[in-house]
Write a protein that holds these residues in place. Structure first.
Motif, PDB file in Angstrom:
ATOM      1  N   LEU A  41       0.713  -1.026   0.069  1.00 26.90           N
ATOM      2  CA  LEU A  41      -0.045  -0.006  -0.104  1.00 26.90           C
ATOM      3  C   LEU A  41       1.032   1.145   0.082  1.00 26.90           C
ATOM      4  O   LEU A  41       0.412   2.309  -0.582  1.00 26.90           O
ATOM      5  CB  LEU A  41      -1.020   0.062   1.265  1.00 26.90           C
ATOM      6  CG  LEU A  41      -2.148  -0.896   0.943  1.00 26.90           C
ATOM      7  CD1 LEU A  41      -2.914  -0.905   2.560  1.00 26.90           C
ATOM      8  CD2 LEU A  41      -3.217  -0.401  -0.191  1.00 26.90           C
ATOM      9  N   GLN A  43       3.844   1.612  -1.250  1.00 29.10           N
ATOM     10  CA  GLN A  43       4.788   1.716  -2.424  1.00 29.10           C
ATOM     11  C   GLN A  43       4.426   2.822  -3.228  1.00 29.10           C
ATOM     12  O   GLN A  43       3.114   2.970  -3.536  1.00 29.10           O
ATOM     13  CB  GLN A  43       4.702   0.472  -3.145  1.00 29.10           C
ATOM     14  CG  GLN A  43       5.859   0.192  -4.286  1.00 29.10           C
ATOM     15  CD  GLN A  43       5.677  -1.132  -4.830  1.00 29.10           C
ATOM     16  OE1 GLN A  43       4.969  -1.699  -4.791  1.00 29.10           O
ATOM     17  NE2 GLN A  43       6.756  -1.369  -5.698  1.00 29.10           N
ATOM     18  N   ASP A  44       5.203   3.591  -3.576  1.00 29.81           N
ATOM     19  CA  ASP A  44       5.050   4.962  -4.283  1.00 29.81           C
ATOM     20  C   ASP A  44       4.021   5.627  -3.889  1.00 29.81           C
ATOM     21  O   ASP A  44       3.024   6.272  -4.559  1.00 29.81           O
ATOM     22  CB  ASP A  44       4.456   4.381  -5.779  1.00 29.81           C
ATOM     23  CG  ASP A  44       5.565   3.518  -6.547  1.00 29.81           C
ATOM     24  OD1 ASP A  44       6.851   4.001  -6.223  1.00 29.81           O
ATOM     25  OD2 ASP A  44       5.268   2.623  -7.162  1.00 29.81           O
ATOM     26  N   ALA A  45       3.820   5.647  -2.648  1.00 28.38           N
ATOM     27  CA  ALA A  45       3.093   6.728  -1.719  1.00 28.38           C
ATOM     28  C   ALA A  45       1.604   6.415  -2.357  1.00 28.38           C
ATOM     29  O   ALA A  45       0.713   7.242  -2.265  1.00 28.38           O
ATOM     30  CB  ALA A  45       3.196   8.115  -2.038  1.00 28.38           C
ATOM     31  N   GLN A  46       1.221   4.999  -2.466  1.00 33.66           N
ATOM     32  CA  GLN A  46      -0.283   4.649  -3.042  1.00 33.66           C
ATOM     33  C   GLN A  46      -1.237   5.097  -1.975  1.00 33.66           C
ATOM     34  O   GLN A  46      -2.316   5.774  -2.415  1.00 33.66           O
ATOM     35  CB  GLN A  46      -0.236   3.232  -3.369  1.00 33.66           C
ATOM     36  CG  GLN A  46       0.279   3.276  -4.806  1.00 33.66           C
ATOM     37  CD  GLN A  46       0.188   1.368  -5.040  1.00 33.66           C
ATOM     38  OE1 GLN A  46      -0.565   0.887  -4.934  1.00 33.66           O
ATOM     39  NE2 GLN A  46       1.511   0.972  -5.295  1.00 33.66           N
ATOM     40  N   LEU A  47      -1.006   4.490  -0.566  1.00 32.67           N
ATOM     41  CA  LEU A  47      -1.838   4.622   0.461  1.00 32.67           C
ATOM     42  C   LEU A  47      -2.133   6.232   0.612  1.00 32.67           C
ATOM     43  O   LEU A  47      -3.243   6.529   0.891  1.00 32.67           O
ATOM     44  CB  LEU A  47      -1.384   3.957   1.710  1.00 32.67           C
ATOM     45  CG  LEU A  47      -2.276   3.972   2.883  1.00 32.67           C
ATOM     46  CD1 LEU A  47      -3.841   3.623   2.415  1.00 32.67           C
ATOM     47  CD2 LEU A  47      -1.833   3.468   3.765  1.00 32.67           C
ATOM     48  N   ASP A  48      -0.879   7.049   0.888  1.00 38.47           N
ATOM     49  CA  ASP A  48      -1.181   8.288   0.973  1.00 38.47           C
ATOM     50  C   ASP A  48      -1.858   9.184  -0.025  1.00 38.47           C
ATOM     51  O   ASP A  48      -2.891   9.930   0.269  1.00 38.47           O
ATOM     52  CB  ASP A  48       0.150   9.229   1.179  1.00 38.47           C
ATOM     53  CG  ASP A  48       0.891   8.862   2.247  1.00 38.47           C
ATOM     54  OD1 ASP A  48       0.399   8.321   3.344  1.00 38.47           O
ATOM     55  OD2 ASP A  48       2.258   8.939   2.182  1.00 38.47           O
ATOM     56  N   ALA A  49      -1.762   8.760  -1.162  1.00 44.95           N
ATOM     57  CA  ALA A  49      -2.467   9.533  -2.429  1.00 44.95           C
ATOM     58  C   ALA A  49      -4.155   9.061  -2.272  1.00 44.95           C
ATOM     59  O   ALA A  49      -4.942   9.810  -2.424  1.00 44.95           O
ATOM     60  CB  ALA A  49      -1.920   9.016  -3.719  1.00 44.95           C
ATOM     61  N   LEU A  50      -4.412   7.701  -2.090  1.00 43.79           N
ATOM     62  CA  LEU A  50      -5.876   7.291  -1.800  1.00 43.79           C
ATOM     63  C   LEU A  50      -6.320   8.001  -0.739  1.00 43.79           C
ATOM     64  O   LEU A  50      -7.520   8.497  -0.990  1.00 43.79           O
ATOM     65  CB  LEU A  50      -5.883   5.892  -1.452  1.00 43.79           C
ATOM     66  CG  LEU A  50      -5.594   4.838  -2.948  1.00 43.79           C
ATOM     67  CD1 LEU A  50      -5.399   3.411  -2.596  1.00 43.79           C
ATOM     68  CD2 LEU A  50      -6.618   5.021  -3.814  1.00 43.79           C
TER      69      LEU A  50
END
Length: 66
Positions: A41, A43-50
């Motif tokens: 989640l 990786q590549d700030a996916q969770l933060d972006a979501l």
């Protein structure tokens, strides 16, 4: 069970001297299943972006409903 888990987690976070990240680290086993999921989640700030997109969309909708 899910609601009780979430409400207990929120209550603990609200009263603990540890940060939410610190609390999470204290219960996440290194190389365990939760750690693997969190790694994916984050990786590549996916969770933060979501999370940011979700909160922003809800906020914008709340403004529109005023």
């Amino acid at each position: 069970m899910v609601f009780n888990t979430l409400s207990g987690s929120v209550a603990l976070a609200a009263t603990s001297a540890l940060s939410v990240k610190g609390l999470r680290n204290s219960v996440t086993s290194k190389n365990g299943t939760t750690a693997a999921g969190l790694t994916a989640l984050m990786q590549d700030a996916q969770l933060d972006a979501l999370l940011e997109a979700s909160v922003s969309a809800a906020y914008q909708r709340a403004i529109a409903l005023r």
